[in-house]
Structures are given as structure tokens and as C-alpha cells.
Design an enzyme around this catalytic site. Structure first.
Site, PDB file in Angstrom:
ATOM      1  N   GLU A 486       0.836  -1.208   0.000  1.00 56.95           N
ATOM      2  CA  GLU A 486       0.000   0.000   0.000  1.00 56.95           C
ATOM      3  C   GLU A 486       0.870   1.258   0.000  1.00 56.95           C
ATOM      4  O   GLU A 486       0.567   2.233  -0.693  1.00 56.95           O
ATOM      5  CB  GLU A 486      -0.946  -0.049   1.211  1.00 56.95           C
ATOM      6  CG  GLU A 486      -1.842   1.155   1.407  1.00 56.95           C
ATOM      7  CD  GLU A 486      -2.783   1.469   0.242  1.00 56.95           C
ATOM      8  OE1 GLU A 486      -2.930   0.651  -0.676  1.00 56.95           O
ATOM      9  OE2 GLU A 486      -3.355   2.576   0.260  1.00 56.95           O
ATOM     10  N   GLU A 493       1.086   6.176  -7.314  1.00 55.94           N
ATOM     11  CA  GLU A 493      -0.157   6.813  -7.784  1.00 55.94           C
ATOM     12  C   GLU A 493      -0.034   8.326  -7.871  1.00 55.94           C
ATOM     13  O   GLU A 493      -0.486   8.930  -8.830  1.00 55.94           O
ATOM     14  CB  GLU A 493      -1.299   6.536  -6.782  1.00 55.94           C
ATOM     15  CG  GLU A 493      -1.999   5.230  -6.949  1.00 55.94           C
ATOM     16  CD  GLU A 493      -3.136   5.082  -5.935  1.00 55.94           C
ATOM     17  OE1 GLU A 493      -4.221   4.687  -6.346  1.00 55.94           O
ATOM     18  OE2 GLU A 493      -2.937   5.363  -4.727  1.00 55.94           O
TER      19      GLU A 493
HETATM   20  C1  G6P Z   1      -9.363   2.865  -8.192  1.00 60.42           C
HETATM   21  C2  G6P Z   1      -8.980   3.879  -7.145  1.00 60.42           C
HETATM   22  C3  G6P Z   1      -8.291   3.187  -5.978  1.00 60.42           C
HETATM   23  C4  G6P Z   1      -9.185   2.094  -5.425  1.00 60.42           C
HETATM   24  C5  G6P Z   1      -9.618   1.105  -6.510  1.00 60.42           C
HETATM   25  C6  G6P Z   1     -10.715   0.194  -6.027  1.00 60.42           C
HETATM   26  O1  G6P Z   1      -8.229   2.364  -8.790  1.00 60.42           O
HETATM   27  O2  G6P Z   1      -8.123   4.868  -7.700  1.00 60.42           O
HETATM   28  O3  G6P Z   1      -8.012   4.124  -4.953  1.00 60.42           O
HETATM   29  O4  G6P Z   1      -8.499   1.403  -4.417  1.00 60.42           O
HETATM   30  O5  G6P Z   1     -10.150   1.812  -7.636  1.00 60.42           O
HETATM   31  O6  G6P Z   1     -11.865   0.961  -5.773  1.00 60.42           O
HETATM   32  P1  G6P Z   1     -12.988   0.593  -4.746  1.00 60.42           P
HETATM   33  O7  G6P Z   1     -13.927   1.766  -4.791  1.00 60.42           O
HETATM   34  O8  G6P Z   1     -13.622  -0.669  -5.217  1.00 60.42           O
HETATM   35  O9  G6P Z   1     -12.360   0.435  -3.412  1.00 60.42           O
END
Ligand code: G6P
Length: 613
Positions: A486, A493
Site C-alpha cells: 500500500e 499513484e
Molecule cells: C481505483 C482507485 C483506488 C481504489 C480502486 C478500487 O483504482 O483509484 O483508490 O483502491 O479503484 O476501488 P474501490 O472503490 O472498489 O475500493
């Protein structure tokens, strides 16, 4: 991905739509556009951010009490003015905005081209508006009926809003697979439509979350919702539990920093009222109502994407240690396209901040079809994942707006820790005393995070030192291996520095080749069963002249001479240490990104809610 917002009522639509688009910009920021309707229709669209659209519209006629807007994350067609939404029918009567993907657009487009329609963009969306006009004209249907008939021909996902120059009192919206919320305004005939509730909250707290296959028709100041088969639906009106402060930066320069600092509160909110540490009792509806089913479960499969997948990896350790259950953690995007062997006594836990991630939804659907039970751990109330789950628990972190997830991650880990303890109780794998002890420790985590946040000044100095490097390595073991992943994800990112997270012991099977005096290595070396082993891994890095930033437990001076920098975090039990250890890594990536001049809240190419696969 892509944000849509629309307004029909008596107020000026433009300010409402633009403000809404800014709230939805986390969903994509490749281009933005608006259509405004009064006695004529005006459209402004522009590549770039909503601010670029505002510049485009500046000084032009933006009047009209009906309007809609779109902020795009490009899938079909590069980000440019031409591909920006809204898109138009040939006559110029109909305008459409769309979030989702029309999978059979190529076939539909071929048919439309043969029938003489002229396309002006490379998007999949444009085909829809031609199709609707074609059906309306040739089958002599009303606008609403033409929309329904057209959508029956569509394969894919959509949330759409349609305006018609010739029907200036109408607004039509529909959803399948992409989210759409309707706000019911305080004045008669006033309705708001948006991809989530954030553009709506300051005008009304009464909302309807549209279901898949539904179409909303606003006409003569009334809204009716119908199924795609023309059956009138009774909308379920809910009260929004959101306030405006949650959507503002509150004095912070970025949402990400605000959200990092909110974690003592958001973690508290995610466990508040859910247990009693003195008795070891739980007060979680899903655990109570689903108890018998949970008792039968033989295996857990945790699915998610991105940061949510990392929370799943932490939870693997939690469920194994506490509930002694076999656990698998899967990327939803892989799981959905395998042919997984699932049984009715498998519990699939879908983890998601947004509740709208297309791959996670598809993986849940697959699990259900293969007769597994599905449990949702989700942040956004009323989103698709909780609605598709057999049972679930909200994380209650509050709206997360920074694209890089921070407080949602720690809230997910908190809720998953509670669920693991709950399962331990149901399965009798821990004594009540042992469960109570973990609960008491969890209660102390918010204040420990407050303390960890005091590291900010030290971390700013570290960021200054390392902001120009090209690579970073993050190492951790056990519960802190996912924390290393993470930490690396956060850095890449938002700062665009290449970073890798690795299990500390695996380093010698590859990444060790990268280590030289240029390579900073963040090692999570807080107190744990494997502390000595981690120290050996640090020695291996130092022997190759790597620069080590060690995250250690407060008071540990043992590594002072060995490593380059020591970050001391408050002590907690190993199982909950990811909650505390994540904090300095979030701060480090934030400050490095700011110093590199990156757009922290809206990193390039990313979107917060990934509703395409
Ligand atoms: C995108 C976001 C991430 C997130 C992932 C899953 O890539 O930029 O920050 O962890 O989606 O999204 P969710 O809403 O399912 O947690």
C-alpha cells in the site's frame, strides 16, 4: 468513471451542474461538458478539467433552468473537445451524457451509419443518441418510449441523461450497471440527477438510488420511474446521511491531506457502537442476522481492487489468526474471468470504497451464480455492492474525495478486523477475554493515529531528501507486507515515482539486484513475531549500500546506528499494526508528490471509481 449531473427545476442550472461536476471530478478529468436548455439548447465542452470548461463558458450565455454536465475518463476515443460529452442526434434535438461502456456500439454504429446517421466523435456513447432519435422517428414513439426501446438493444453499462430541445420540460435518465442517484428537490418539479449524492447534498436530503434497468422520466414537473419493460416502479426514498463539511477541504490544501488527518475520527466511526470491549459483545446487524450462515462457512474468499485488495490482504492474516478460517484473496478482475471452484459454504467478501467498481461487481455476480454467499464491506452508502450483497457492513469513513485512498483503507481494515473477531466468536476460536483484549486495543487506535500524525514534520524533511529519486522499495513481513504494498502504491499513484512493495524475505529473490546507494528502502520493522528477521533483511539492504528508512515501534533505539532514518510509531498489537504503520507512509507519499508539483487529488490517468473493466 465519468461523472454525470443534471438539474431540472426553477433555479439556474449552470452553477448547480458545474459545482456538481467539481464534486464528481474524482471520477475522471479528461474533459468536461454541459448542455443548458431553455427556449434553445446551448452546449459547451472542453478537453481538460471542469475549470477549463468554466473558462470556455465564461462570458457566454449559460442561462436555463434545465441542464446537464459530464466529466469524462476516456475509454473510447482520446480525450479531446470532440469526444467530450454531451453528444447529439443528427437533428440536434437530442443531447446525451453517459457513464459506462456500450459494448455492442460497433454493431449498433454500423447499422446507424447504414441508415444515414453522421457521427462526430469516436465515442461509444454517440451511437445511443442516434439510435434513440432513429427509433423515435421511425417507430413514431414518444421520447421516453424511444429511450426504453433503444436501451433494449444495448449491451453494456450505462447511466445516461437525455435532454431534448423539442421537449424542454422533459428530462430522461436511465441506469444499468453504472450508478445514478436522484435528488428530490424541495420545490415541486425540482429534481437532481448525479453519479453519486455529493452534487445533491446541499439542495436536498431526499434521494432515490436508481436500480439497474430503471428509467426516470421527468415530465410536467413530475417524475415517474419505470422498468425498461414499462412497469411503473415505486421509488424508495432515502434520507442522505452526508453533510457539506465532508465535501470541502476544510482548510487543508488537498483532500488527501484532510483525509489522512481524518483517520482518528474515521476509524472511530467505523467501529463506534459496534462492540462492547468490557463484555466482548458485538452489535453488528450483519453478524447478528447472518450468524447461522456465518457459522457454516468453511472458507473465505476476499475480493477487491487496488487499495481495497490490500485491505483484503491484511484481512487474510486477521481471519486466519482470529477465526482460523482458510482464506484466499483475489483480484476481482482475475477472479471474474477464471472458473473458480466455489461451494455454497464459501463466503465471498467484496471490499470496495466506492461500491461501484465494475470488476468487483462482476466477481460478486459470478460468486452468486456459483451459489456462494456474498458479503459486502463498502464505504459509499446505497451503492451497487451493498445492494448486491447478501449481507454486509459499511465502513462509515465518510466521503473520500482524494483519488488515492487513505481513510477508506484504514476503515476497511478496522471493519474487517471486527468481522474476523465476530467470526472468531461465532466459531469459538478465541476466548471472550482474548476478543475483549483486541477490542480494547482497537479502541486505543484513534489516539495512536493522532500520535502518528505528529510525525508530519519529520516526514516533510524526509520527503525533501528523497523527492527526486526515481525508485523506491517498500518491505514488510506478515501483517505489514500488505502495508508495504500500500505504501508503494500510494507513492506511485500520486508522485509517479516507480515503487515496489515486497515481502521483506522475498527481496533476495529479485529486487535485491536493484539495491545500490541510490535506492531508498522503506522497511516496516515494528514489533512483531518476525522483528529479528526483518532486521536481518535490513542488514542485507545496508550491506549493499541501500538507504533505509525504518518504521519502528516507539522507543526502539536498536536500529539507530544501522539505518539512515528511523520513524517511531506508537506501539500496538501486531494484528492492528497496519492501521498505525500506514500513516507515515501515506504522509511520505503525500509530501513527496506535493514537492514534485503533482496534482495530488487528481493524479494523471487515474479515477476514483472504476466503473469500466
Ligand atoms: C481505483 C482507485 C483506488 C481504489 C480502486 C478500487 O483504482 O483509484 O483508490 O483502491 O479503484 O476501488 P474501490 O472503490 O472498489 O475500493
Amino acid at each position: 468513471m465519468c461523472g454525470i449531473v443534471a438539474y431540472i427545476g426553477k433555479k439556474e442550472a449552470y452553477p448547480i451542474v458545474v459545482k456538481g461536476l467539481k464534486r464528481l471530478e474524482y471520477r475522471g478529468y479528461d474533459s468536461a461538458g454541459v448542455a443548458l436548455l431553455s427556449d434553445n439548447m446551448r452546449v459547451y465542452k472542453k478537453k481538460g478539467k471542469v475549470a477549463d470548461l468554466e473558462n470556455e463558458a465564461n462570458g457566454k450565455d449559460v442561462s436555463g433552468s434545465i441542464g446537464m454536465g459530464h466529466t469524462r475518463w476516456a475509454t473510447h476515443g482520446e480525450p479531446n473537445d470532440r469526444n467530450s460529452h454531451p453528444h447529439f442526434s443528427d437533428s440536434g434535438d437530442l443531447a446525451i451524457i453517459h457513464n459506462g461502456i456500450i459494448e455492442n456500439y460497433a454493431t449498433l454504429k454500423e447499422g446507424m451509419v447504414q441508415r444515414g446517421h453522421v457521427f462526430h466523435s469516436d465515442t461509444d456513447t454517440e451511437v445511443l443518441v442516434h439510435l434513440i432519435e432513429d427509433v423515435m422517428q421511425n417507430a413514431n414513439l414518444s421520447l421516453a418510449d424511444a429511450v426504453r426501446a433503444s436501451l433494449k438493444q444495448v449491451v453494456g453499462a450505462y447511466a445516461i441523461v437525455i435532454l431534448s430541445k423539442n421537449h424542454p420540460e422533459h428530462l430522461i435518465a436511465a441506469r444499468k450497471g453504472s450508478p445514478l442517484v436522484v435528488g428530490i428537490g424541495k420545490e415541486r418539479g425540482e429534481y437532481f440527477f448525479a453519479s453519486d449524492a455529493t452534487p445533491i447534498v446541499e439542495y436536498t436530503n431526499k434521494v432515490v438510488y436508481m436500480n439497474d434497468g430503471e428509467i426516470a422520466i421527468v415530465e410536467n414537473q413530475e417524475m415517474i420511474i419505470k422498468s425498461i419493460d414499462n412497469v411503473v416502479q415505486v421509488p424508495y426514498v432515502q434520507e442522505l446521511e452526508m453533510n457539506l463539511d465532508q465535501l470541502e477541504k476544510g482548510g487543508y490544501p488537498h483532500f488527501m491531506l484532510k483525509e489522512i488527518y481524518e483517520q482518528p475520527r474515521s476509524i472511530f466511526d467505523s467501529f463506534r457502537g459496534r462492540f462492547d470491549a468490557t463484555t466482548g459483545e458485538f452489535h453488528m446487524r450483519s453478524l447478528e442476522e447472518y450468524q447461522d450462515k456465518l457459522a457454516e462457512m468453511k472458507r473465505l474468499i476476499l475480493i477487491g481492487c487496488g487499495t481495497s485488495w490490500h485491505a483484503g490482504l491484511v484481512a487474510e492474516y486477521l481471519f486466519e489468526d482470529f477465526a482460523r478460517l482458510p482464506v484466499e484473496v483475489e483480484y476481482a478482475s482475475e477472479f471474474r474471468y477464471r472458473n473458480p471452484v466455489l461451494f455454497s459454504d464459501d463466503l465471498v467478501v467484496a471490499i470496495s470504497q466506492s461500491g461501484e467498481t465494475a470488476d468487483t461487481l462482476a466477481a460478486m455476480d459470478l460468486a452468486k451464480r456459483k451459489s456462494a454467499s456474498v458479503f459486502g464491506v463498502c464505504n459509499v452508502v446505497g451503492s451497487s455492492i451493498p445492494r448486491m450483497s447478501d449481507a454486509g457492513a459499511y465502513t462509515h469513513a465518510g466521503p473520500e474525495i482524494g483519488v488515492a485512498s487513505t481513510k477508506a483503507f484504514t476503515a476497511q481494515v478496522t471493519v474487517l478486523a471486527l468481522l474476523a473477531l465476530g467470526m472468531a466468536k461465532i466459531r469459538k476460536t478465541m476466548s471472550v477475554k482474548a476478543i475483549s483484549d483486541v477490542m480494547s486495543e482497537l479502541e486505543s487506535i484513534p489516539s495512536k493515529i493522532e500520535k502518528a500524525l505528529e510525525l508530519n514534520d519529520q516526514i516533510i524533511k524526509l520527503a525533501e531528501k528523497y523527492k527526486d529519486v526515481r525508485n523506491f522499495l517498500y518491505l514488510g513481513r506478515g501483517y505489514n507486507f500488505p502495508v508495504a504494498l500500500e505504501g508503494a502504491l500510494k507513492l506511485k499513484e500520486i508522485s509517479y515515482i516507480h515503487a515496489e512493495g515486497y515481502p521483506a524475505a522475498e527481496m533476495k529473490h529479485g529486487p535485491i539486484a536493484l539495491i545500490d546507494e541510490e535506492m531508498p528502502v522503506v522497511v516496516i520493522a515494528t514489533n512483531s513475531e518476525h522483528y529479528e528477521k526483518v532486521v536481518s533483511n535490513i542488514q542485507e539492504v545496508k550491506a549493499r549500500k541501500g538507504r533505509v528508512i525504518a518504521v519502528v515501534t516507539e522507543g526502539n533505539r536498536d536500529l539507530d546506528k544501522l539505518v539512515d532514518h528511523v520513524i517511531e510509531v506508537p506501539e500496538t498489537i501486531e494484528a492492528l499494526s497496519p492501521l498505525v504503520n500506514t500513516i507515515p507512509l501515506q504522509l511520505l507519499s503525500y509530501h513527496i508528490a506535493v514537492m514534485r508539483g503533482c496534482n495530488v487529488d487528481q493524479p494523471r490517468n487515474l479515477a476514483k471509481s472504476v466503473t469500466v473493466e
